[in-house]
Scaffold this motif. Sequence first.
Motif, PDB file in Angstrom:
ATOM      1  N   UNK A 112       0.818  -1.211   0.000  1.00  0.00           N
ATOM      2  CA  UNK A 112       0.000   0.000   0.000  1.00  0.00           C
ATOM      3  C   UNK A 112       0.853   1.263   0.000  1.00  0.00           C
ATOM      4  N   UNK A 113       2.154   1.110  -0.139  1.00  0.00           N
ATOM      5  CA  UNK A 113       3.023   2.272  -0.254  1.00  0.00           C
ATOM      6  C   UNK A 113       3.498   2.847   1.055  1.00  0.00           C
ATOM      7  N   UNK A 114       3.411   2.113   2.158  1.00  0.00           N
ATOM      8  CA  UNK A 114       3.918   2.585   3.441  1.00  0.00           C
ATOM      9  C   UNK A 114       5.363   2.127   3.615  1.00  0.00           C
ATOM     10  N   UNK A 115       6.193   2.998   4.192  1.00  0.00           N
ATOM     11  CA  UNK A 115       7.595   2.672   4.430  1.00  0.00           C
ATOM     12  C   UNK A 115       7.685   1.801   5.676  1.00  0.00           C
ATOM     13  N   UNK A 116       8.127   0.577   5.507  1.00  0.00           N
ATOM     14  CA  UNK A 116       8.299  -0.342   6.633  1.00  0.00           C
ATOM     15  C   UNK A 116       9.647  -0.106   7.299  1.00  0.00           C
ATOM     16  N   UNK A 117      10.681   0.106   6.478  1.00  0.00           N
ATOM     17  CA  UNK A 117      12.003   0.425   7.025  1.00  0.00           C
ATOM     18  C   UNK A 117      12.739   1.258   5.991  1.00  0.00           C
ATOM     19  N   UNK A 118      13.579   2.175   6.473  1.00  0.00           N
ATOM     20  CA  UNK A 118      14.394   3.002   5.589  1.00  0.00           C
ATOM     21  C   UNK A 118      15.638   3.435   6.344  1.00  0.00           C
ATOM     22  N   UNK A 119      16.719   3.649   5.578  1.00  0.00           N
ATOM     23  CA  UNK A 119      17.939   4.152   6.201  1.00  0.00           C
ATOM     24  C   UNK A 119      17.681   5.517   6.847  1.00  0.00           C
ATOM     25  N   UNK A 120      16.795   6.313   6.221  1.00  0.00           N
ATOM     26  CA  UNK A 120      16.349   7.569   6.809  1.00  0.00           C
ATOM     27  C   UNK A 120      15.197   7.271   7.750  1.00  0.00           C
ATOM     28  N   UNK A 121      15.469   7.266   9.068  1.00  0.00           N
ATOM     29  CA  UNK A 121      14.463   6.872  10.047  1.00  0.00           C
ATOM     30  C   UNK A 121      13.231   7.766  10.020  1.00  0.00           C
ATOM     31  N   UNK A 122      13.363   8.976   9.524  1.00  0.00           N
ATOM     32  CA  UNK A 122      12.207   9.886   9.481  1.00  0.00           C
ATOM     33  C   UNK A 122      11.132   9.391   8.523  1.00  0.00           C
ATOM     34  N   UNK A 123      11.478   8.519   7.567  1.00  0.00           N
ATOM     35  CA  UNK A 123      10.505   8.034   6.592  1.00  0.00           C
ATOM     36  C   UNK A 123       9.732   6.815   7.090  1.00  0.00           C
ATOM     37  N   UNK A 124      10.201   6.136   8.163  1.00  0.00           N
ATOM     38  CA  UNK A 124       9.585   4.895   8.631  1.00  0.00           C
ATOM     39  C   UNK A 124       8.158   5.169   9.098  1.00  0.00           C
ATOM     40  N   UNK A 125       7.244   4.347   8.598  1.00  0.00           N
ATOM     41  CA  UNK A 125       5.841   4.459   8.981  1.00  0.00           C
ATOM     42  C   UNK A 125       5.044   5.412   8.126  1.00  0.00           C
ATOM     43  N   UNK A 126       5.699   6.201   7.268  1.00  0.00           N
ATOM     44  CA  UNK A 126       5.008   7.158   6.420  1.00  0.00           C
ATOM     45  C   UNK A 126       4.831   6.598   5.011  1.00  0.00           C
ATOM     46  N   UNK A 127       4.073   7.317   4.213  1.00  0.00           N
ATOM     47  CA  UNK A 127       3.866   6.901   2.834  1.00  0.00           C
ATOM     48  C   UNK A 127       5.105   7.228   2.007  1.00  0.00           C
ATOM     49  N   UNK A 128       5.395   6.386   1.012  1.00  0.00           N
ATOM     50  CA  UNK A 128       6.517   6.629   0.120  1.00  0.00           C
ATOM     51  C   UNK A 128       6.217   7.869  -0.707  1.00  0.00           C
ATOM     52  N   UNK A 129       7.166   8.807  -0.799  1.00  0.00           N
ATOM     53  CA  UNK A 129       6.928  10.006  -1.624  1.00  0.00           C
ATOM     54  C   UNK A 129       6.548   9.619  -3.051  1.00  0.00           C
ATOM     55  N   UNK A 130       5.626  10.385  -3.622  1.00  0.00           N
ATOM     56  CA  UNK A 130       5.077  10.038  -4.928  1.00  0.00           C
ATOM     57  C   UNK A 130       6.155   9.949  -6.000  1.00  0.00           C
TER      58      UNK A 130
END
Length: 593
Positions: free
Chosen positions: A227-245
């Motif tokens: 569904x386009x949600x960030x499960x994990x990312x090197x940039x911790x600020x993106x975790x849990x948010x939607x992937x930028x379009x």
Amino acid sequence: MKTIQSRLLIMLLLFIILPYFLSMLLIYRQTRENVEQHELENSREQIGQASEDLEQYFDDIVNLPYILYRNPDLFMIFEKGFESSLYLNQLEIYKGMTTFYLMRNEIRQVRLYIEEGKNSFTVYNAMISARKRQPDLLKQASIQKLIKSDSNFLIEPPHQIENYNDTAIIPPSDKTMVLTIHHKILDALSKEFLGIITIDINLDKFARISNHFIQKNKESVLLSDSEGHVIYASDEAMIGKAVPAELKKKINQSAAGALFSNGDIIFSRTLSEPLNQWHFVKITSSKFLFSDVRKTAYTNIIVGVIVGVLGVIMIAIISYKITRPIKLLSRKVLSIEGGNMNAPFDDKREDEIGNLEKHIKEMMSRINRHIDREYKLEIENRKNQHRALKSQINPHFLYNSLQSIGAVALFSESPRVYQLVVSLSKMMRYAIRVDQQATVRSEVDYVRAYLNLQEERFQTDFSYSIDIPEDILDISVPSMILQPLVENFFKHCYEEGFEQAHLRIYGEVRGEYLNLVVENNGRSMTSDELAALKNKIYTPAYEGNYSPQHIGLKNIHDRLVLNYDPTAGILLDSMQGQGFSVKLVIPFYLKEE
């Protein structure tokens, strides 16, 4: 005449000086492309391995609740409810949930919801909360989505850990980001809904798997769900948010390979079950990726210049080192041509010339051994001929003596003795021409005379049959090839107790070959015995493991090969343990001169 040394000098000059100028123009571009492809392939392999590790890890986690089905006491609480036995059920809940919580280090919180009674329990830090009724739990959006789906589990995007039962079990200072997995508990037979187990796990394992294949501060990774949600990312600020379009569009474009965008290279891979349609993305800066490529290209250019200079200097030395041993080897070959079969060869060199001299030395050794062997065979052949002449007796004298004995038998009114003497006389007459060509008919007649003598010897009617078609009786064959096979029947079968065995002699034409077969249904051979017999018969007489046993079969085989070609000879068969068969294979197309 141009020597090898002068030709080699010209070739070395051409292949060093001219390629040097061309390499200045091409080496950078070619090396860059090759290293780029190599680096890209490595990145594909790395992201593939990380994706497989993530799929395996999630498969273990989402299937973890199935362990509860193995605890009948805990499963009975799901079926009958917690109130059925408060004290015992409280102990079983505590034991079962604590054990489940301690199974994986990354588990931060576990909630157990029992549909019968609407009760729930929470475990945090190996401590279980008090029982709490939650009749509205199934109305939550995520729980509703799980119940309506065909899947037994549902994964929520990462979020800050929360207190499910509103008790003091979780301290306010705990701000851990966790991934929540809801798992339906169903009756194994009726598929009746019994409850839900909710597991909160931290993201440390994801970080270890994802960051294992990247270099810190130079590459980054991102794991997103369907569904386009960030499960994990090197940039911790993106975790849990939607992937930028914009990034999501690039991920979809790079699903089939690498995408070059604004100096970055994006590798994306779509995961499979249980992470269906999830994406694992690796983002690499092109400056970092190709920095080693540039260094390698510059290094190759410098090395090329140095090698070119050194190559020109070493041309004379190299040509001399190569051509001198070739000249020496040529002189040795010429000495062999002049008749020196013991020319010395230096087989101690460890280069190609040394290997060549070693092989020539081995070849000459084999040739000398072959000449020596042929010489010894010729001597042995003459000795055999001499022994054969010494062992001969006058066959005409024996034949005339048998005629006299036959006349006495008739005079004494002993017709049976006369018939036996006639049979023996026929055999003696046939034996006189043993080295001459015969026909199938004469061979059969000789066998019949032999069988007539054997009938008188054993005074019994042994069983035999001779089935030779009329059209092959006049075919020319070597003499004395059938009777030794019939004699082997009496020696190795009939005289050893197989008196009921049937001896069969028959012939047939198969393509360009005449087949004469002598077989019996009496004594047979094991596979090991048959293999040993074949080895003795087919072994050449001049080899070291030659055996004088079974000389009759070997003599027939060698004569057929000598008179015709290697396709002729004898074939042995144990008839699957039901007897023994010897087939004589005689070609039509090559006859003895």
